[in-house]
Design an enzyme around this catalytic site. Structure first.
Site, mmCIF file in Angstrom:
data_model
loop_
_atom_site.group_PDB
_atom_site.id
_atom_site.type_symbol
_atom_site.label_atom_id
_atom_site.label_comp_id
_atom_site.label_asym_id
_atom_site.label_seq_id
_atom_site.Cartn_x
_atom_site.Cartn_y
_atom_site.Cartn_z
ATOM 1 N N CYS A 1 23.058 2.154 -25.410
ATOM 2 C CA CYS A 1 23.306 2.100 -26.804
ATOM 3 C C CYS A 1 22.349 0.893 -27.519
ATOM 4 C CB CYS A 1 24.773 1.673 -27.136
ATOM 5 S SG CYS A 1 25.283 0.277 -25.903
ATOM 6 N N CYS B 1 14.295 -5.838 -19.036
ATOM 7 C CA CYS B 1 14.147 -4.621 -18.615
ATOM 8 C C CYS B 1 12.589 -3.990 -18.915
ATOM 9 C CB CYS B 1 15.339 -3.685 -19.271
ATOM 10 S SG CYS B 1 15.284 -2.030 -18.714
ATOM 11 N N ASP C 1 6.308 9.466 -18.784
ATOM 12 C CA ASP C 1 6.741 8.079 -18.713
ATOM 13 C C ASP C 1 7.111 7.913 -17.117
ATOM 14 O OD1 ASP C 1 7.921 9.532 -21.697
ATOM 15 O OD2 ASP C 1 6.643 7.429 -21.674
ATOM 16 N N CYS D 1 20.224 2.080 -11.762
ATOM 17 C CA CYS D 1 20.170 1.048 -12.658
ATOM 18 C C CYS D 1 21.552 0.621 -12.671
ATOM 19 C CB CYS D 1 19.677 1.264 -14.016
ATOM 20 S SG CYS D 1 19.692 -0.101 -15.334
ATOM 21 N N CYS E 1 12.931 -7.378 -14.935
ATOM 22 C CA CYS E 1 13.676 -6.536 -14.122
ATOM 23 C C CYS E 1 13.058 -5.450 -13.775
ATOM 24 C CB CYS E 1 15.299 -6.230 -15.068
ATOM 25 S SG CYS E 1 16.357 -5.344 -13.777
ATOM 26 N N CYS F 1 14.935 -0.861 -10.665
ATOM 27 C CA CYS F 1 14.828 0.486 -10.225
ATOM 28 C C CYS F 1 13.664 0.950 -9.427
ATOM 29 C CB CYS F 1 15.196 1.400 -11.582
ATOM 30 S SG CYS F 1 14.046 1.012 -12.689
#
Length: 536
Positions: free
Chosen positions: A8, A277, A393, A430, A490, A493
């Protein structure tokens, strides 16, 4: 990467007492500054299209705080295509301050009860508040178990947002009414392990915004004259008319309190390191945004340059007049254009995205595949007989990529397709607000050899997807592109190394659950057994 979605975005606006309206919004008086909130939410709509809502504050009505929210896009919820209905809503919810939210569900069901902001009414103004939240708490299960264990508490929703609501309410009910909201939030936040940016508004007309101590989630703010605004991304502030130099990123572990008396920024938690992130720059954020003084657009162009250097070194695919670069719309375009420029070959729009095909990410199974097929149309005029570098991506679950490759080859008539991914392989879930929670749902892990990506592994990936070759960027390229050290990001992942204790613990549980059908379909953080030693 249409199969991966952020949780969000948040936004807030506040008109400080002034005899004159802000020059940025001369048509809106101070008592109706909330009218700008839907516009801000539209600018961060990329972060969530499932639900939207806002809470406004006005001392001139019985409902000092009033909340409207529903499932749908910002335009749908605020009836922006119907002038009369939209105007009626803006008048009903007019206020001198407002907070707002756009949502995509990583936890909780897709219904109105999970839409934000969450409002808690109370007879005492300092206990009557509304708030909205972007992120995810990795220690959700522990906090939930602790709350239910202490007294006759009941939780109506399976979401960490409700946990925060009750913890804030509980802390507000202790001590004296005059306690500063920054101290109250600091005490509540000391229990959190995870990622968040948060907006809080109470019936006193006090606004609070906070960013997690690691800065995993972004939060930007600006103040010009009597107008203060904040949002998950800078583009929402830029489009309001704030000067670029006045837009700042809130430092990790800091909060902002806005009252009629003014604006104060203070640190509420120690921040010994950052863990921004990296996906914000790679995919999630609007390409026009600048986060933590790093341009999203420039980061993506550098990734494209990295892809080009890798291709030149590899020297296996001919770079002749029959070779073109094609981005997967839209967020791959900057990387694809930069790659093509460095290679000296054309970048062409060989895939056209249908922006009105619906929200495929809320579909499952066959419906998701069908939505993916209808979302992109290959242009045969561009692709036929061409050797195509298809730039993406990331590849998360591979559903969309398989559909795209089939359509490019059979409908587009491409003679070769070489997939180039402007990101390393996603190898771990994640637990900080992106909707991938188990290892089994990810594409890449099953092709790794002892955790390493090899040439043979990439050949097997290409054969599975149906392309002629596949190449990922190395992990080291991400920090170079964003211009931040690896220890400032971070990258859990893509490395399996998490910046928080509970995140690492959840990864260990995810590793144990690999291949277990009983664990499939449920999120890792919902399978945990809380460790009481971490609840003190």
């Amino acid at each position: 990467m249409s199969e991966l979605h952020h949780e969000c975005g948040v936004a807030a606006i506040y008109h400080l007492p002034s005899s004159e309206p802000s020059p940025l919004c001369p048509e809106q008086g101070p008592q109706e500054i909330s009218r700008l909130l839907p516009r801000m939410l539209q600018d961060i709509q990329n972060r969530g299209q499932l639900a939207a809502g806002m809470t406004s504050f006005s001392p001139d009505r019985a409902n000092l705080l009033d909340t409207m929210k529903d499932v749908g896009t910002v335009a749908e919820v605020f009836r922006l295509s119907h002038r009369g209905k939209s105007e009626a809503l803006m008048q009903e919810y007019a206020g001198r301050a407002a907070i707002g939210h756009v949502r995509y569900a990583t936890c909780g069901r897709e219904d109105r009860n999970y839409a934000q902001p969450f409002e808690r009414q109370h007879i005492h103004k300092h206990k009557w508040f509304s708030f909205c939240f972007n992120g995810q708490l990795a220690n959700y299960s522990s906090l939930r178990a602790k709350l239910l264990r202490e007294g006759e508490h009941h939780l109506a929703r399976d979401t960490d947002t409700e946990i925060i609501l009750h913890e804030l309410g509980r802390e507000l009910s202790t001590g004296e009414p005059g306690r500063d909201i920054s101290d109250i939030f600091a005490k509540v936040a000391s229990q959190f392990d995870g990622a968040y940016s948060l907006a809080f508004l109470n019936a006193r007309g006090e606004l609070l915004l906070a960013r997690d101590p690691l800065g995993i989630k972004p939060l930007c703010y600006a103040l010009e004259g009597p107008l203060f605004a904040a949002a998950s991304e800078s583009v929402a502030l830029l489009n309001l008319g704030f000067e670029p130099d006045s837009i700042r990123s809130l430092l990790p572990g800091h909060l902002i309190v806005v009252r009629p008396e003014g604006v104060k920024i203070k640190q509420f938690a120690p921040s010994t390191r950052t863990a921004h992130c990296f996906f914000e720059w790679i995919y999630f954020a609007n390409v026009a945004s600048t986060l933590d003084e790093r341009s999203v657009y420039l980061s993506r162009t550098r990734l494209g340059e990295e892809l080009a250097r890798m291709e030149i070194a590899d020297n296996k695919v001919p770079l002749d007049r029959d070779t073109i670069v094609v981005p997967v719309p839209d967020t791959s375009k900057a990387a694809a254009d930069a790659m093509a420029y460095e290679l000296g070959i054309p970048s062409r729009e060989g895939l056209i995205r249908n922006r009105y095909s619906g929200r495929s990410f809320i579909e499952g199974g066959r419906a998701r595949v069908a939505k993916a097929a209808s979302k992109y149309t290959p242009l045969r005029e561009v692709l036929e007989g061409k050797r195509v570098f298809l730039v993406e991506d990331s590849i998360v679950r591979s559903t969309t990529m398989k559909v795209l490759l089939d359509r490019i080859r059979h409908l587009g008539g491409a003679k070769e397709i070489h997939v180039r991914v402007a990101c390393p392989p996603i190898v771990a879930p994640c637990f900080y607000g992106i909707d991938m929670s188990t290892i089994d749902e990810l594409f890449a892990p099953k092709f790794l050899d002892d955790g390493l990506l090899t040439e043979e592994g990439q050949r097997r990936m290409a054969a599975t997807l149906g392309c002629d070759s596949l190449r990922y960027l190395p992990v080291s390229s991400i920090a170079r592109a964003i211009d931040l050290g690896e220890d400032q990001l971070c990258q859990a992942c893509i490395t399996g190394e998490y910046p928080t204790e509970h995140g690492q613990r959840l990864y260990n549980i995810a590793l144990q659950n690999m291949g277990q059908s009983a664990a499939q379909g449920s999120r890792t953080y919902e399978q945990t057994t809380p460790d009481p030693s971490h609840l003190a």
